[in-house]
Design a protein around this motif. Structure first.
Motif, PDB file in Angstrom:
ATOM      1  N   ILE A  57       0.860  -1.328   0.109  1.00 21.31           N
ATOM      2  CA  ILE A  57      -0.032  -0.066  -0.031  1.00 21.31           C
ATOM      3  C   ILE A  57       0.700   1.313   0.125  1.00 21.31           C
ATOM      4  CG2 ILE A  57      -1.736   1.286   1.314  1.00 21.31           C
ATOM      5  CD1 ILE A  57      -3.078  -1.317   2.351  1.00 21.31           C
ATOM      6  N   LYS A  61       7.931   6.557   6.301  1.00 21.21           N
ATOM      7  CA  LYS A  61       9.223   6.926   6.561  1.00 21.21           C
ATOM      8  C   LYS A  61       9.960   5.671   7.104  1.00 21.21           C
ATOM      9  CE  LYS A  61       8.131  10.647   8.540  1.00 21.21           C
ATOM     10  NZ  LYS A  61       6.647  10.963   8.267  1.00 21.21           N
ATOM     11  N   GLU A  62       9.124   5.074   8.247  1.00 23.87           N
ATOM     12  CA  GLU A  62       9.599   4.019   8.852  1.00 23.87           C
ATOM     13  C   GLU A  62       9.198   2.633   8.797  1.00 23.87           C
ATOM     14  OE1 GLU A  62       8.611   5.836  12.619  1.00 23.87           O
ATOM     15  OE2 GLU A  62      10.309   6.855  12.707  1.00 23.87           O
ATOM     16  N   ALA A  63       7.914   2.680   8.089  1.00 29.51           N
ATOM     17  CA  ALA A  63       7.280   1.252   7.835  1.00 29.51           C
ATOM     18  C   ALA A  63       6.976   1.157   6.461  1.00 29.51           C
ATOM     19  CB  ALA A  63       6.145   1.297   8.817  1.00 29.51           C
ATOM     20  N   ILE A  65       3.781  -0.619   4.374  1.00 27.60           N
ATOM     21  CA  ILE A  65       2.274  -1.201   4.667  1.00 27.60           C
ATOM     22  C   ILE A  65       1.765  -2.099   3.501  1.00 27.60           C
ATOM     23  CG2 ILE A  65      -0.090  -0.316   5.315  1.00 27.60           C
ATOM     24  CD1 ILE A  65       1.951   1.087   6.800  1.00 27.60           C
ATOM     25  N   ARG A  90      13.555   9.409  18.268  1.00 28.03           N
ATOM     26  CA  ARG A  90      12.022  10.033  18.276  1.00 28.03           C
ATOM     27  C   ARG A  90      11.309   8.841  18.940  1.00 28.03           C
ATOM     28  NH1 ARG A  90       7.343  10.265  15.183  1.00 28.03           N
ATOM     29  NH2 ARG A  90       8.113   8.421  13.964  1.00 28.03           N
ATOM     30  N   PRO A 134      -8.289   1.927  12.723  1.00 28.37           N
ATOM     31  CA  PRO A 134      -8.624   0.708  12.084  1.00 28.37           C
ATOM     32  C   PRO A 134      -8.358  -0.268  13.652  1.00 28.37           C
ATOM     33  CG  PRO A 134      -6.645   1.728  11.299  1.00 28.37           C
ATOM     34  CD  PRO A 134      -7.164   2.570  12.098  1.00 28.37           C
ATOM     35  N   ASP A 147      -7.124  -3.696  11.034  1.00 28.18           N
ATOM     36  CA  ASP A 147      -8.285  -3.744   9.975  1.00 28.18           C
ATOM     37  C   ASP A 147      -7.605  -2.758   8.608  1.00 28.18           C
ATOM     38  OD1 ASP A 147      -9.987  -5.047  11.009  1.00 28.18           O
ATOM     39  OD2 ASP A 147     -11.233  -3.522  11.582  1.00 28.18           O
ATOM     40  N   TYR A 148      -8.027  -3.421   7.509  1.00 28.43           N
ATOM     41  CA  TYR A 148      -7.804  -2.569   6.306  1.00 28.43           C
ATOM     42  C   TYR A 148      -9.108  -1.663   6.126  1.00 28.43           C
ATOM     43  CZ  TYR A 148      -7.876  -1.915   1.267  1.00 28.43           C
ATOM     44  OH  TYR A 148      -8.057  -1.328  -0.067  1.00 28.43           O
ATOM     45  N   ILE A 149      -8.617  -0.346   5.855  1.00 26.94           N
ATOM     46  CA  ILE A 149      -9.531   0.566   5.642  1.00 26.94           C
ATOM     47  C   ILE A 149      -9.459   1.021   4.222  1.00 26.94           C
ATOM     48  CG2 ILE A 149     -10.326   2.877   6.231  1.00 26.94           C
ATOM     49  CD1 ILE A 149     -10.197   1.187   8.634  1.00 26.94           C
ATOM     50  N   ASP A 191       0.591  12.965  16.462  1.00 25.04           N
ATOM     51  CA  ASP A 191       1.151  13.002  15.279  1.00 25.04           C
ATOM     52  C   ASP A 191      -0.012  13.230  14.273  1.00 25.04           C
ATOM     53  OD1 ASP A 191       2.988  13.128  13.305  1.00 25.04           O
ATOM     54  OD2 ASP A 191       2.864  11.072  12.726  1.00 25.04           O
ATOM     55  N   TYR A 195      -1.793  14.083   6.983  1.00 26.12           N
ATOM     56  CA  TYR A 195      -1.191  12.852   6.388  1.00 26.12           C
ATOM     57  C   TYR A 195      -1.614  11.540   7.189  1.00 26.12           C
ATOM     58  CZ  TYR A 195       1.481  16.295   3.794  1.00 26.12           C
ATOM     59  OH  TYR A 195       1.835  17.225   2.994  1.00 26.12           O
ATOM     60  N   ASN A 196      -2.341  11.839   8.283  1.00 33.16           N
ATOM     61  CA  ASN A 196      -2.482  10.464   9.042  1.00 33.16           C
ATOM     62  C   ASN A 196      -3.955  10.270   9.378  1.00 33.16           C
ATOM     63  OD1 ASN A 196       0.018   9.460   9.437  1.00 33.16           O
ATOM     64  ND2 ASN A 196       0.567  10.667  11.015  1.00 33.16           N
ATOM     65  N   LEU A 198      -7.575   8.991   7.217  1.00 35.69           N
ATOM     66  CA  LEU A 198      -7.975   8.452   5.978  1.00 35.69           C
ATOM     67  C   LEU A 198      -9.486   8.911   5.613  1.00 35.69           C
ATOM     68  CD1 LEU A 198      -6.631   4.699   6.010  1.00 35.69           C
ATOM     69  CD2 LEU A 198      -5.668   6.814   4.888  1.00 35.69           C
TER      70      LEU A 198
HETATM   71  N1  ATP Z   1      -5.331   0.393   8.154  1.00 34.18           N
HETATM   72  C1  ATP Z   1      -4.790   0.844   7.024  1.00 34.18           C
HETATM   73  N2  ATP Z   1      -5.680   0.680   5.684  1.00 34.18           N
HETATM   74  C2  ATP Z   1      -5.607   1.202   4.665  1.00 34.18           C
HETATM   75  N3  ATP Z   1      -4.404   1.975   4.541  1.00 34.18           N
HETATM   76  C3  ATP Z   1      -3.448   2.120   5.334  1.00 34.18           C
HETATM   77  C4  ATP Z   1      -3.628   1.685   6.719  1.00 34.18           C
HETATM   78  N4  ATP Z   1      -2.682   2.258   7.444  1.00 34.18           N
HETATM   79  C5  ATP Z   1      -2.077   2.853   6.749  1.00 34.18           C
HETATM   80  N5  ATP Z   1      -2.363   2.728   5.499  1.00 34.18           N
HETATM   81  C6  ATP Z   1      -1.708   3.803   4.505  1.00 34.18           C
HETATM   82  O1  ATP Z   1      -0.243   3.421   4.613  1.00 34.18           O
HETATM   83  C7  ATP Z   1       0.347   4.775   4.704  1.00 34.18           C
HETATM   84  C8  ATP Z   1       1.252   4.766   5.884  1.00 34.18           C
HETATM   85  O2  ATP Z   1       0.918   4.563   6.882  1.00 34.18           O
HETATM   86  P1  ATP Z   1       1.198   5.114   8.429  1.00 34.18           P
HETATM   87  O3  ATP Z   1       0.903   6.383   8.401  1.00 34.18           O
HETATM   88  O4  ATP Z   1       0.393   4.278   9.505  1.00 34.18           O
HETATM   89  O5  ATP Z   1       2.816   4.789   8.612  1.00 34.18           O
HETATM   90  P2  ATP Z   1       3.840   5.871   8.212  1.00 34.18           P
HETATM   91  O6  ATP Z   1       3.504   6.915   7.327  1.00 34.18           O
HETATM   92  O7  ATP Z   1       5.057   4.903   7.793  1.00 34.18           O
HETATM   93  O8  ATP Z   1       4.352   6.398   9.463  1.00 34.18           O
HETATM   94  P3  ATP Z   1       5.055   7.929   9.296  1.00 34.18           P
HETATM   95  O9  ATP Z   1       4.029   8.638   9.464  1.00 34.18           O
HETATM   96  O10 ATP Z   1       6.224   7.720  10.288  1.00 34.18           O
HETATM   97  O11 ATP Z   1       5.565   7.885   8.019  1.00 34.18           O
HETATM   98  C9  ATP Z   1      -0.920   5.587   4.961  1.00 34.18           C
HETATM   99  O12 ATP Z   1      -0.794   6.696   4.714  1.00 34.18           O
HETATM  100  C10 ATP Z   1      -2.066   5.116   4.501  1.00 34.18           C
HETATM  101  O13 ATP Z   1      -2.271   5.383   3.196  1.00 34.18           O
END
Ligand code: ATP
Ligand code: MG
Length: 255
Positions: A57, A61-63, A65, A90, A134, A147-149, A191, A195-196, A198
């Motif tokens: 998906i 930055k750190e993970a 998905i 952090r 989720p 859960d997937y959104i 945070d 951007y966080n 959906l």
């Molecule tokens: N449960 C979910 N269902 C669908 N899409 C998701 C879900 N969780 C995350 N995503 C998608 O993945 C992207 C990244 O997820 P998330 O913001 O949790 O981590 P991150 O961005 O790596 O963390 P950071 O903010 O440190 O960069 C989100 O912007 C979103 O588009």
């Protein structure tokens, strides 16, 4: 932990197939899926939490998905924290001072595992107080399953990418979430931004909860103020006029 060779081989093939689709080089793939992460995936498969990984998906930055499918053919989201590139300092900043967690170890892997447990606990809290996010399913080492959104075709878009017909309504809903988290949950997202969040079925859904802290965290007030500021500033660009300090004072004077 017993993972048979066959499962591991299958996983490696699946990951290679994903790799081919996203065009990442082997080094990037190895960074995300080091052997211990691969074993964790194997354990999730043998425990029947997931059946296979569907598609990536997002690379954050750190993970990373992914969408995955459960043995019951349900979609789930799988967040894999990279042990190679995570920002440990952090993380420590947000774990230390949170009374739910014991004093933090200096071991990088341990810090990430704590971080994932924290994200799970925070998602549970939101489920408990009824703020849309989720639902968490499982935290194992550096992997969080939730859960997937989104829809069959694609995941739900981020707030920053949607055209809102009714920004006022969205704004009020999100401020209400912040208030419920603080008053009812004794909790701050920490945070929060466009951007966080959906947008799913025309409703905001909060994600990326690992930073979230309880109200007793020494920085909780600063984090709350920043969350409110991010939301007020974003919605101002969409014609919603509100005052950051007024919102902060109103929320904090209640609890
Ligand atoms: N449960 C979910 N269902 C669908 N899409 C998701 C879900 N969780 C995350 N995503 C998608 O993945 C992207 C990244 O997820 P998330 O913001 O949790 O981590 P991150 O961005 O790596 O963390 P950071 O903010 O440190 O960069 C989100 O912007 C979103 O588009
Ligand atoms: Mg994020």
């Amino acid at each position: 932990m017993q993972i048979d060779e066959e499962t591991l081989k299958r996983l490696d093939r699946e990951l290679q197939a994903i790799n081919n689709r996203i065009g990442a080089d082997r080094k990037t793939l190895d960074e995300v899926f080091d052997r211990s992460t691969l074993l964790t995936f194997g354990k999730l498969i043998s425990d029947r939490i997931i059946e296979y990984v569907d598609f990536p998906i997002c690379t954050g930055k750190e993970a990373n998905i992914f969408r995955a499918i459960t043995p019951q053919k349900k979609f789930v989201a799988v967040k894999v924290y990279r042990t190679s590139t995570s920002n440990f300092n952090r993380m420590i900043h947000y774990i230390q001072g949170d009374p739910r967690f014991p004093p933090i170890s200096k071991n990088r892997r341990e810090i990430i595992y704590q971080w994932v447990k924290k994200e799970l606990a925070n998602l549970e809290k939101l489920a408990e107080i009824g703020v849309p996010a989720p639902k968490p399913i499982k935290a194992l080492n550096n992997i969080l399953v939730m859960d997937y959104i989104g829809g069959v075709q694609k995941p739900a878009p981020l707030l920053k990418d949607v055209t809102m017909k009714n920004p006022d309504k969205f704004y009020n809903t999100i401020i209400k979430y912040i208030e419920t988290m603080y008053i009812k949950g004794g909790f701050v997202h920490s945070d929060l931004s466009e951007y966080n969040i959906l947008v799913h079925r025309n409703k905001p859904v909060l994600i990326d909860l690992a930073q979230g802290v309880v109200r007793d965290h020494p920085m909780a007030m600063e984090f709350l103020q920043r969350d409110i500021r991010n939301i007020v500033n974003f919605f101002r660009k969409h014609g919603v006029d509100d005052n950051e300090k007024k919102v902060f004072d109103r929320i904090t004077s209640q609890g």
